[in-house]
Design a protein around this motif. Structure first.
Motif, short mmCIF file in Angstrom:
data_model
loop_
_atom_site.label_atom_id
_atom_site.label_comp_id
_atom_site.label_asym_id
_atom_site.label_seq_id
_atom_site.Cartn_x
_atom_site.Cartn_y
_atom_site.Cartn_z
N ASN A 228 0.81 -1.22 0.00
CA ASN A 228 0.00 0.00 0.00
C ASN A 228 0.85 1.27 0.00
N ARG A 229 2.12 1.15 -0.32
CA ARG A 229 3.02 2.31 -0.27
C ARG A 229 3.08 3.02 -1.62
N ILE A 230 2.89 4.32 -1.62
CA ILE A 230 2.95 5.08 -2.87
C ILE A 230 4.05 6.15 -2.84
N ALA A 265 -8.90 6.29 -0.72
CA ALA A 265 -8.35 5.56 -1.87
C ALA A 265 -8.94 6.10 -3.17
N ASP A 266 -10.24 6.34 -3.19
CA ASP A 266 -10.89 6.85 -4.40
C ASP A 266 -10.36 8.23 -4.78
N LYS A 267 -10.09 9.06 -3.79
CA LYS A 267 -9.55 10.39 -4.08
C LYS A 267 -8.13 10.29 -4.65
N TRP A 268 -7.36 9.33 -4.13
CA TRP A 268 -6.02 9.12 -4.69
C TRP A 268 -6.12 8.66 -6.15
N ILE A 297 0.42 5.05 -7.57
CA ILE A 297 -1.01 4.87 -7.24
C ILE A 297 -1.60 3.76 -8.09
N ALA A 298 -1.22 3.71 -9.36
CA ALA A 298 -1.72 2.66 -10.26
C ALA A 298 -1.26 1.28 -9.78
#
Length: 317
Positions: A228-230, A265-268, A297-298
């Protein structure tokens, strides 16, 4: 108080958690380690690490007549963390860019010293070819752990480092012996096994490198391990027993912005360039650039999609 004591007292008053002094001299004990690390290609795409070798190993080249290095550490451990169900940033990237914050404080410290004595000095924080952790160790702040972070006894490793190279002849502090002992938790916990030996980090495997400095696609074998790291990774610090002593920073500049705290998550997934510019204005996250952050993010989205597919498959078996 002597001048050394006064400098340390002022550093603490300015908000630094630790301050020490080292004599400017060739970093002979570090030369073999550094050259081997480069020769083995462990700096990955960071070819700039190959430049200015002589200065890296002897900071005398940073200032004419340099005689001492004043090393400082500034706590960035956050009081509030992101929710675990959203893409994660490394803790150090929650607030304002540390380069600006530390440079301001270092300049204040130099101004204070100038009121006491005549001084020529240059200030640095991750902004020059200087082995910061080595000099922090030489200045007695702590020791370099197996995860390559500087560990300060009784305080942990969530610290930014900064240096003042000066022509003052100051009394140096003593380096500290490592207190990692037989512990290898950081090496075992690293998702990509980037810590290949004590104090030997293969940047090409490191999640921090892959999500920040890396300008290419993330290698297929490593992409699922990023989780989960971006932007960056804190795992090797999170598992370090010495970080049980970590306390939240009192530096307001490092606190998480409200808009960042509200990111789901959706905002990211829908992050626009305009939002990126606004949220990360004056932030270290700019280092990855908008395109790099979208790539990360992808990757997070793809990992989540695969997890959901697996869960659905298991549910209907």
């Amino acid at each position: 108080m002597n001048l050394e004591q006064k400098i340390k007292e002022e550093a603490l008053r300015l908000g630094f958690a630790a301050c020490g002094i080292a004599e400017v001299a060739p970093a002979e004990s570090e030369a073999i380690y550094f050259d081997t690390w480069l020769a083995n290609g462990m700096h990955a795409g960071m070819t700039f690490m190959e430049n200015y070798r002589n200065v890296r190993l002897n900071p005398a080249g940073l200032l004419e007549g340099a005689r001492s290095i004043i090393s400082v550490a500034l706590n960035y451990y956050p009081a509030d963390l992101q929710p675990q169900d959203v893409p994660q940033l490394a803790y150090y990237a929650y607030g304002r860019d540390y380069h600006d914050v530390i440079k301001e404080k270092l300049n204040e410290l130099v101004d204070y010293i100038r009121r006491e004595v005549s001084i020529n000095a240059r200030c640095f924080t991750d902004s020059a070819p200087i082995l910061e952790r080595y000099w922090a160790w030489k200045a007695g702040l702590g020791w370099i752990g197996k995860n390559t972070h500087l560990i300060i006894p009784g305080k942990g490793s969530y610290f930014f480092l900064g240096e003042i190279v000066t022509d003052l002849a100051l009394i140096p502090d003593r380096p500290m012996e490592s207190m990692c002992g037989k512990c290898t938790r950081c090496m075992e916990a690293c998702p990509t096994k980037a810590i290949e030996a004590p104090r030997t980090l293969n940047a090409g495997k490191c999640i921090s490198y892959l999500t920040i400095e890396n300008r290419k696609e993330i290698p297929e074998k490593l992409a699922p391990l990023i989780g989960n790291r971006i932007y960056g990774c804190d795992t090797c610090q999170q598992v370090c027993p010495w970080n049980r002593f970590a306390r939240p920073t009192t530096e307001e500049s490092f606190k998480m912005k409200d808009e960042l705290a509200e990111m789901t998550a959706d905002k990211w997934y829908a992050l626009s360039r305009e939002q990126y510019t606004r949220i990360f204005k004056g932030s270290a996250v700019k280092r990855a650039k908008y395109e790099g952050l979208l790539r990360n993010i992808a990757n997070y989205k793809a990992i989540n999609f695969r997890k959901e597919e697996e869960q659905n498959t298991n549910t209907y078996k």
